[in-house]
Motif scaffolding. Structure first.
Motif, short mmCIF file in Angstrom:
data_model
loop_
_atom_site.label_atom_id
_atom_site.label_comp_id
_atom_site.label_asym_id
_atom_site.label_seq_id
_atom_site.Cartn_x
_atom_site.Cartn_y
_atom_site.Cartn_z
N UNK A 1 -5.86 -1.06 -4.16
CA UNK A 1 -6.56 0.14 -4.78
C UNK A 1 -5.25 1.27 -4.80
N UNK A 2 -4.20 1.04 -5.08
CA UNK A 2 -2.99 1.78 -4.87
C UNK A 2 -2.80 2.78 -6.13
N UNK A 3 -3.68 3.84 -6.10
CA UNK A 3 -3.50 4.77 -7.46
C UNK A 3 -3.06 6.04 -7.16
N UNK A 95 -13.69 -3.00 -8.59
CA UNK A 95 -12.66 -4.05 -8.15
C UNK A 95 -11.27 -4.17 -8.79
N UNK A 96 -11.10 -3.65 -9.86
CA UNK A 96 -9.61 -3.52 -10.61
C UNK A 96 -8.90 -2.62 -9.86
N UNK A 97 -9.49 -1.89 -9.24
CA UNK A 97 -8.53 -0.92 -8.33
C UNK A 97 -8.02 -1.38 -7.11
N UNK A 98 -8.51 -2.67 -6.69
CA UNK A 98 -8.08 -3.28 -5.52
C UNK A 98 -6.86 -4.15 -5.87
N UNK A 99 -6.36 -4.35 -7.08
CA UNK A 99 -5.38 -5.10 -7.44
C UNK A 99 -3.90 -4.16 -7.28
N UNK A 100 -2.95 -4.80 -6.23
CA UNK A 100 -1.89 -3.71 -6.19
C UNK A 100 -1.07 -3.41 -7.47
N UNK A 108 -2.95 0.21 -17.15
CA UNK A 108 -3.71 -0.38 -16.10
C UNK A 108 -4.34 0.76 -14.92
N UNK A 109 -5.13 1.46 -15.38
CA UNK A 109 -5.77 2.47 -14.49
C UNK A 109 -7.24 2.34 -14.14
N UNK A 110 -7.62 2.11 -12.78
CA UNK A 110 -8.88 1.78 -12.91
C UNK A 110 -9.91 2.91 -13.57
N UNK A 111 -10.93 2.72 -14.12
CA UNK A 111 -11.65 3.41 -14.77
C UNK A 111 -12.66 4.42 -14.01
N UNK A 112 -13.35 3.83 -13.13
CA UNK A 112 -14.06 4.79 -12.18
C UNK A 112 -13.48 5.58 -11.26
N UNK A 198 -8.92 -1.81 2.89
CA UNK A 198 -9.30 -2.68 1.39
C UNK A 198 -10.41 -3.52 1.75
N UNK A 199 -10.54 -4.16 2.91
CA UNK A 199 -11.66 -5.02 3.23
C UNK A 199 -13.05 -4.13 3.13
#
Length: 228
Positions: A1-3, A95-100, A108-112, A198-199
């Motif tokens: 989740x590296x935003x 969960x898309x934010x957990x992808x490096x 690619x930017x996590x919506x929430x 992350x866990x």
């Protein structure tokens, strides 16, 4: 989740309409959910198996869950598809934010993690609550705005505003804050601590989706209840 480095600006344009990175990610998530649903229902069998069996079990569970939460079975069945969609979209977005690379890769930017998305979801809930109330009670639904006294009109209107506001701030604040903490910890302690966080994020992402869905269901249940 590296935003930590959120992408700004339009990724491309469709005519005069700008399409930014978060919209593209939302399209991908919607397409993914739609594809899985299509694969589960494209060859329906009387005796379900595989993905169809999993989806039917999920539908039965959600109907039962919302029926218990909302009391009225017809209301639960009517709004279960919307509430289930909320849950699926939010949890996949989280969960898309957990992808490096999330938030740093173009498109690619996590919506929430963006307030526009969470505010839109909250507004959909707010509009649905009013539609549900009028659908169930007709014009008598207006009476709840002045219940138990006309003097309560300002407070009742304020309550209607704070419901979507709380949904918006809770989801956005938790997801965005969680991502900022992970980003900072990644720079400060590159391996061990971020892995633990992350866990924990895996659990928190699911909890936030559940909380948003349950609160939305409870607001609909309140609007359609016997007290209105």
């Amino acid at each position: 989740m590296f935003t930590f480095g959120m992408l700004d600006g339009a990724l491309f344009h469709i005519g005069p309409i700008p399409v930014d990175h978060i919209i593209v990610t939302q399209w991908v998530i919607i397409a993914l959910i739609g594809l899985v649903a299509f694969m589960a229902t494209r060859d329906m069998q009387m005796v379900p198996r595989g993905l169809q069996n999993a989806f039917e079990a999920l539908i039965v569970w959600t109907y039962d869950f919302f029926t218990q939460l909302m009391d009225k079975e017809h209301i639960a069945k009517k709004y279960a598809p919307l509430l289930s969609t909320f849950f699926l979209f939010i949890i996949v977005s989280n969960y898309s934010g957990l992808i490096p690379g999330a938030g740093n890769i173009p498109g690619y930017q996590p919506p929430t993690a963006n307030w526009n998305t969470t505010l839109t979801l909250a507004l959909i809930t707010a509009i649905t609550v009013q539609i549900a109330g009028f659908s169930e009670h007709g014009v008598h639904y207006l009476g709840h705005f002045i219940s138990p006294s006309p003097l309560m009109l300002p407070l009742n209107l304020l309550e209607e505003i704070t419901h979507p506001l709380s949904l918006f701030l809770r989801l956005f604040g938790n997801i965005f804050g969680e991502e900022m903490i992970l980003a900072f910890m990644l720079y400060l302690v590159p391996f061990f601590v971020p892995a633990l966080l992350m866990g924990l994020s895996v659990l928190l992402a699911a909890i936030q989706a559940v909380v948003f869905t349950i609160l939305s269901a409870s607001y609909i249940a309140t609007a359609t209840g016997e007290g209105h």
